[in-house]
Design a protein around this motif. Structure first.
Motif, short mmCIF file in Angstrom:
data_model
loop_
_atom_site.label_atom_id
_atom_site.label_comp_id
_atom_site.label_asym_id
_atom_site.label_seq_id
_atom_site.Cartn_x
_atom_site.Cartn_y
_atom_site.Cartn_z
N LEU A 222 -65.34 -2.81 -0.28
CA LEU A 222 -65.31 -1.53 -0.99
C LEU A 222 -65.66 -0.39 -0.04
O LEU A 222 -65.05 0.68 -0.08
N THR A 223 -66.66 -0.62 0.81
CA THR A 223 -67.06 0.42 1.77
C THR A 223 -65.94 0.73 2.76
O THR A 223 -65.67 1.90 3.06
N ALA A 226 -63.38 2.71 1.01
CA ALA A 226 -63.88 4.07 0.79
C ALA A 226 -63.79 4.90 2.06
O ALA A 226 -63.47 6.09 2.03
N ARG A 237 -56.32 1.05 -2.72
CA ARG A 237 -57.18 0.62 -3.83
C ARG A 237 -58.06 -0.50 -3.32
O ARG A 237 -57.67 -1.29 -2.46
N THR A 253 -63.86 0.40 -11.51
CA THR A 253 -64.29 1.78 -11.71
C THR A 253 -63.91 2.66 -10.53
O THR A 253 -63.43 3.79 -10.70
N LEU A 254 -64.11 2.13 -9.31
CA LEU A 254 -63.72 2.89 -8.12
C LEU A 254 -62.22 3.12 -8.06
O LEU A 254 -61.76 4.21 -7.71
N ASN A 255 -61.44 2.10 -8.44
CA ASN A 255 -59.99 2.27 -8.44
C ASN A 255 -59.56 3.33 -9.43
O ASN A 255 -58.67 4.15 -9.16
N MET A 257 -61.41 5.82 -10.44
CA MET A 257 -61.84 7.11 -9.90
C MET A 257 -60.89 7.57 -8.79
O MET A 257 -60.52 8.75 -8.72
N ILE A 258 -60.48 6.63 -7.92
CA ILE A 258 -59.55 6.98 -6.84
C ILE A 258 -58.21 7.44 -7.41
O ILE A 258 -57.59 8.38 -6.91
#
Length: 502
Positions: A222-223, A226, A237, A253-255, A257-258
């Motif tokens: 994930l990092t 990011a 993604r 959630t990060l996907n 948000m992206i």
């Protein structure tokens, strides 16, 4: 010294991986401690129970060898397996012995006199017993704490039983054995547990650190993603693990948000590009007209026409800038609305009176149908802008001899503003985007260019104002037949009740 400082800065404050390792190890240490204590107590209880059982069996075996004849105790000792049973006075084997070795046996008569005893009993001068001291019980179990001649402490487990004949006591048998061996087993067990614990904790710490590293591998992915996104690649993604665990939901959630960021940046780029284009057009028109006027002398009438054209473009440019500023303030939530009681039907009536001349120029019929008295709470100037933009939009895209109608009505706790036209309509693929800034179909763009009207911001401003008033706007359209825009706004009393609850 510097090495220690670097090590300290690396270890403190502890990172998440070290914290997990520490807590895993601490929990395991607590589990080992509790489990060791339980095992120790269980082993102690089990050994003591086994110890008492052995003494009881030995006492039962000795009891079968003892009998009474003519008030005289007779010990047959037929089995020959009674350990350490020595004569009290005459047997030369009656030498002092350490009670820690072997089984101790003592036989007393009914008066408490010693008949036979092992040397260890005499060595420590243990008190004698009489049947009356047993009370109602015929068995007594004791743990005696004694001290040897060399000063060492020793514990003796003593099993005493009254021997009876038809309910009459005639002797007492005492069987004892040192608890040193039992304590030695327990002590060795405790030593083994204490020696194994550091190794187990060390192995657990290393394993916990490794497992924590594996558990955080998705976080590192994930990092990395990011960081790539931070460089400007919003199309990436984060990978999702198969297990629907916390990391999966974090990645999802990060996907999401992206995706929202990508959509926002895409719209922002398009907005900037379209705004630049829209601003460039009137400026270029003004510049071209003034350049033409400056190339050669013109008549007064021609100068007036040039100034009028420049004024028209300036007005268009001013409207565009005001709309852009309004949308920018709405994005920054800096647009302040003045809420007051507004009669929606009166607002519509005033707008229609103003727009009638424009409709007549286009040979379009503009009518108000069923203007029911509807009172809402809102910013009157902004609501006028909503009605004006919708009516102006309907007139702009309605062909000559067409019709635009406006209706105000009430449905439940909502006031409805309905604007219908018989224009060219909107294709289905454009409907989801018509409230986006600068979004227009090609046909609409050509029509705008022909009539010098619109910038693609009118419906976006309408959507923002309606949402700011806790309302909703929707559109239905059929190509070639026209469109219907419906604005739903909460009534005045409904907004008051919502505010009171908040």
């Amino acid at each position: 010294m510097k090495t220690l400082q670097r090590l300290r800065s690396h270890l403190w404050p502890m990172g998440t991986r070290l914290q997990l390792t520490f807590w895993y190890t601490a929990v395991l240490a607590l589990i080992i401690l509790c489990a060791g204590a339980i095992v120790y107590k269980y082993l102690e209880s089990s050994l003591e129970g086994s110890f008492d059982t052995t003494l009881s069996l030995q006492a039962g075996l000795l009891t079968s060898e003892i009998s009474e004849q003519n008030n005289h105790l007779t010990i047959s000792d037929r089995t020959g397996n009674i350990p350490s049973l020595e004569a009290t006075h005459s047997d030369p084997r009656s030498i002092p012995a350490d009670i820690t070795n072997g089984l101790l046996v003592r036989i007393l008569d009914s008066n408490g006199r010693v008949v036979r005893e092992s040397p260890g009993f005499r060595l420590y001068a243990l008190p004698t017993l009489t049947p009356t001291q047993f009370g109602t019980q015929q068995i007594m179990q004791q743990t005696l704490k004694l001290r040897e001649q060399k000063g060492d402490k020793v514990e003796l487990r003593l099993y005493s039983q009254v021997i009876t004949d038809h309910g009459r006591p005639y002797a007492i048998i005492q069987v004892g054995e040192s608890l040193n061996q039992l304590h030695s087993v327990l002590r060795n067990t405790a030593y083994v547990l204490l020696l194994l614990t550091p190794f187990l904790l060390a192995i657990s710490g290393l394993g916990s650190y490794w497992l924590a590293a594996r558990a955080f591998a998705p976080i590192h992915q994930l990092t990395s993603t990011a960081r790539a996104i931070n460089s400007g690649d919003l199309s990436q993604r984060v990978p999702l693990p198969r297990a629907r665990d916390e990391v999966y939901f974090l990645g999802a959630t990060l996907n999401a948000m992206i995706a929202r960021l990508e959509d926002a940046f895409t719209r922002q780029k398009r907005f900037v590009a379209d705004a630049s284009h829209e601003l460039r057009t009137p400026i270029a028109a003004i510049q071209s007209k003034t350049d033409v006027a400056l190339l050669q002398p013109l008549s007064t009438q021609e100068y007036v026409e040039v100034i009028q054209q420049v004024n028209t473009e300036a007005l268009r440019l001013g409207d565009l800038i005001r709309n852009l500023l309004a949308l920018a303030r709405s994005d920054e939530e800096e647009a302040h609305l003045i809420y007051e009681s507004v009669h929606l039907n009166q607002v519509v009536d005033a707008v229609i009176s103003t727009a009638t001349e424009l409709a007549q120029e286009r040979d379009i019929i503009l009518v108000a149908q069923d203007l029911a008295p509807v009172e809402v709470q809102g910013d009157e100037a902004r609501l006028i802008q909503v009605v004006m933009n919708l009516v102006d939009n309907a007139i702009a895209y309605t062909s000559p001899h067409g019709c635009v109608s406006v209706t105000v009505k009430q449905e439940g706790a909502q006031g409805l503003l309905v604007v219908r036209d018989t224009g060219q309509g909107i294709a289905p693929e454009h409907l989801p985007h018509i409230f986006e800034r600068f979004y227009r179909a090609d046909a609409a763009r050509s029509r705008d260019a022909a009539h010098k009207r619109g910038s693609g911001l009118g419906l976006a401003i309408v959507d923002w104002i309606v949402r700011a008033h806790q309302g909703h706007i929707s559109v239905e359209s059929t190509v070639g037949k026209g469109s219907t825009f419906t604005v739903s706004l909460p009534l005045k009393q409904m907004i008051k009740s919502n505010s009171a609850r908040e």
